[in-house]
Design an enzyme around this catalytic site. Structure first.
Site, PDB file in Angstrom:
ATOM      1  N   SER A   1       7.435   3.350  -1.793  1.00  0.00           N
ATOM      2  CA  SER A   1       8.187   4.160  -2.756  1.00  0.00           C
ATOM      3  C   SER A   1       9.620   3.658  -2.862  1.00  0.00           C
ATOM      4  CB  SER A   1       8.140   5.630  -2.371  1.00  0.00           C
ATOM      5  OG  SER A   1       8.617   5.804  -1.061  1.00  0.00           O
ATOM      6  N   ALA A   2      10.219   3.281  -1.735  1.00  0.00           N
ATOM      7  CA  ALA A   2      11.599   2.774  -1.779  1.00  0.00           C
ATOM      8  C   ALA A   2      11.669   1.512  -2.629  1.00  0.00           C
ATOM      9  CB  ALA A   2      12.100   2.481  -0.373  1.00  0.00           C
ATOM     10  N   ALA A   3      10.681   0.625  -2.482  1.00  0.00           N
ATOM     11  CA  ALA A   3      10.700  -0.633  -3.245  1.00  0.00           C
ATOM     12  C   ALA A   3      10.583  -0.354  -4.740  1.00  0.00           C
ATOM     13  CB  ALA A   3       9.571  -1.550  -2.773  1.00  0.00           C
TER      14      ALA A   3
ATOM     15  N   GLY B   1       7.122   1.225   3.054  1.00  0.00           N
ATOM     16  CA  GLY B   1       8.246   1.430   2.137  1.00  0.00           C
ATOM     17  C   GLY B   1       7.924   1.183   0.668  1.00  0.00           C
TER      18      GLY B   1
ATOM     19  N   ASP C   1      14.751   2.949   4.431  1.00  0.00           N
ATOM     20  CA  ASP C   1      13.851   2.224   3.518  1.00  0.00           C
ATOM     21  C   ASP C   1      14.581   1.661   2.308  1.00  0.00           C
ATOM     22  OD1 ASP C   1      11.998   3.442   5.149  1.00  0.00           O
ATOM     23  OD2 ASP C   1      10.595   3.820   3.507  1.00  0.00           O
TER      24      ASP C   1
ATOM     25  N   ALA D   1       1.921   4.056   3.400  1.00  0.00           N
ATOM     26  CA  ALA D   1       1.319   3.523   4.617  1.00  0.00           C
ATOM     27  C   ALA D   1       2.364   3.014   5.606  1.00  0.00           C
ATOM     28  CB  ALA D   1       0.342   2.398   4.254  1.00  0.00           C
ATOM     29  N   GLY D   2       3.638   3.362   5.373  1.00  0.00           N
ATOM     30  CA  GLY D   2       4.680   2.958   6.318  1.00  0.00           C
ATOM     31  C   GLY D   2       5.346   1.646   5.963  1.00  0.00           C
TER      32      GLY D   2
ATOM     33  N   PRO E   1       0.830  -1.210   0.000  1.00  0.00           N
ATOM     34  CA  PRO E   1       0.000   0.000   0.000  1.00  0.00           C
ATOM     35  C   PRO E   1       0.867   1.264   0.000  1.00  0.00           C
ATOM     36  CG  PRO E   1      -0.369  -1.298   2.021  1.00  0.00           C
ATOM     37  CD  PRO E   1       0.576  -2.072   1.166  1.00  0.00           C
TER      38      PRO E   1
HETATM   39  O1  PMV Z   1       6.459   5.964   6.348  1.00  0.00           O
HETATM   40  P1  PMV Z   1       7.745   5.598   5.688  1.00  0.00           P
HETATM   41  O2  PMV Z   1       7.859   4.160   5.321  1.00  0.00           O
HETATM   42  O3  PMV Z   1       8.105   6.532   4.572  1.00  0.00           O
HETATM   43  O4  PMV Z   1       8.885   5.803   6.812  1.00  0.00           O
HETATM   44  C1  PMV Z   1       9.232   7.066   7.306  1.00  0.00           C
HETATM   45  C2  PMV Z   1      10.265   6.866   8.360  1.00  0.00           C
HETATM   46  C3  PMV Z   1      10.803   8.137   9.001  1.00  0.00           C
HETATM   47  O5  PMV Z   1      11.791   7.729   9.951  1.00  0.00           O
HETATM   48  C4  PMV Z   1       9.719   8.890   9.720  1.00  0.00           C
HETATM   49  C5  PMV Z   1      11.447   9.055   7.966  1.00  0.00           C
HETATM   50  C6  PMV Z   1      12.676   8.474   7.330  1.00  0.00           C
HETATM   51  O6  PMV Z   1      12.963   8.847   6.165  1.00  0.00           O
HETATM   52  O7  PMV Z   1      13.389   7.682   7.975  1.00  0.00           O
END
Ligand code: PMV
Length: 338
Positions: free
Chosen positions: A120-122, A118, A164, A115-116, A112
């Site tokens: 975009s990183a993937a 990752g 990420d 939503a935390g 998703p």
């Molecule tokens: O929500 P995500 O998966 O983009 O993670 C953000 C994590 C933070 O520590 C809040 C920011 C970062 O770039 O590390």
């Protein structure tokens, strides 16, 4: 056609504090984004995205990617998704010394958006690997991680940590402290994810923590305490047998630290009612521990439970739209089709 996939991640510990130089431990999960790349004769980039929490869209643009054709999905989501793909393409062109390379790109993701986990990183990691390979260049994982970080850094105006992108490129559990990134050994952690169907605004949440930290010494101490939680957790992982099934004692200890981490993140204002509700749903179902993962404000929580109870309880929690098990992905970015 070249197809590469890369995993999403959960934070076992340390989000937000990692932005201020504390260590963090993200873990790659078997929910992956896959990017297919076919080089073109011209310098255009044509992107088709599916499952990006969007209904799917296709856009085509030339040269610098400044044009944004009309598509039938919210502009900000397209902007965000396209920003990551643009920068991945730029990194691939640079790595392969092919500034005018054009591509047809298809993105499919099980992760998703925003939503935390990752997402975009993937996409960026898999995109850089696939596009460079399509141009006949093979980068090692660390270079892919580094280039993906540069891409995220630009899209997120310098607010991205390396967590990420490094985790997605390498797979497994990793430890990130500033620019220092290393894979670490971990047992086979039984992650369960609850997703509220929404997303937090990472930039805003990071800025909120920054302000609190500047205003109150106790907020700065809270950020440091998150670092202490991570250091405790690291020792527990170092003592465990890599790849083994973790003992109930280890899960209980890790879970306690996750609960503590969630409390500290809540104090910093980055939790949300939906996240707290899922965290409590998981704990009451017998999870060893539960916390938000990623920037917070909405999105996902992660809990530890080798049994089915947490997933079942979350699926009955009103604020939870989707609950699923997330296996630790031992493999990072990989080629699916050469
Ligand atoms: O929500 P995500 O998966 O983009 O993670 C953000 C994590 C933070 O520590 C809040 C920011 C970062 O770039 O590390």
């Amino acid at each position: 056609m070249t197809v590469c996939s890369a995993p999403g991640k959960v934070y076992l510990f340390g989000e937000h504090a990692v932005v201020y130089g504390e260590p963090a431990i993200p873990c790659a999960i078997e929910q992956r984004a896959s990017v297919s790349v076919e080089p073109r004769e011209d310098d255009h980039v044509r992107v088709t995205a599916e499952d990006l929490s969007l209904d799917g869209f296709t856009v085509e643009y030339a040269g610098d990617g400044e044009e944004r054709p009309d598509v039938d999905v919210p502009a900000n989501l397209v902007e965000a998704a396209m920003g990551y793909i643009d920068h991945a393409v730029e990194q691939a062109r640079d790595a392969a010394d092919a500034p005018d390379a054009g591509f047809d790109i298809t993105v499919e993701s099980e992760i998703p958006l925003g939503a935390g986990l990752g997402s975009s990183a993937a996409v960026v990691v898999a995109g850089i690997d696939a596009a460079t390979r399509a141009l006949g260049v093979e980068l090692d994982r660390r270079e892919i991680a580094d280039r993906a970080y540069q891409a995220e850094y630009e899209v997120q105006d310098g607010e991205a940590s390396r967590a990420d992108t490094f985790c997605s490129a390498m797979g497994g559990a990793v430890r990130v402290e500033g620019d220092d990134c290393e894979p670490i050994d971990a047992p086979n952690l039984p992650f369960v994810v609850g997703f509220d169907g929404g997303a937090g605004d990472t930039g805003k949440l990071v800025a909120g923590v920054r302000e609190l930290r500047e205003e109150y010494e106790f907020a700065a101490d809270t950020v440091e305490s998150i670092g202490d939680v991570v250091r405790e957790g690291e020792e527990l992982l170092a003592d465990a047998e890599p790849g083994s099934e973790p003992s109930p004692e280890l899960l209980a200890e890790l879970g306690e630290l996750m609960d503590f981490d969630h409390g500290l993140l809540s104090a910093l204002g980055v939790s949300a009612r939906s996240l707290d509700s899922m965290v409590w749903g998981a704990r009451e179902a017998g999870a060893h521990g539960a916390k938000l993962t990623g920037a917070g404000g909405g999105g996902c929580i992660v809990a530890l439970d080798p049994a089915d109870a947490t997933e079942t309880a979350l699926s009955y929690t009103r604020e939870c739209e989707e609950a699923f098990r997330a296996e630790l992905a031992t493999e990072g970015v990989r080629v699916e089709e050469a």
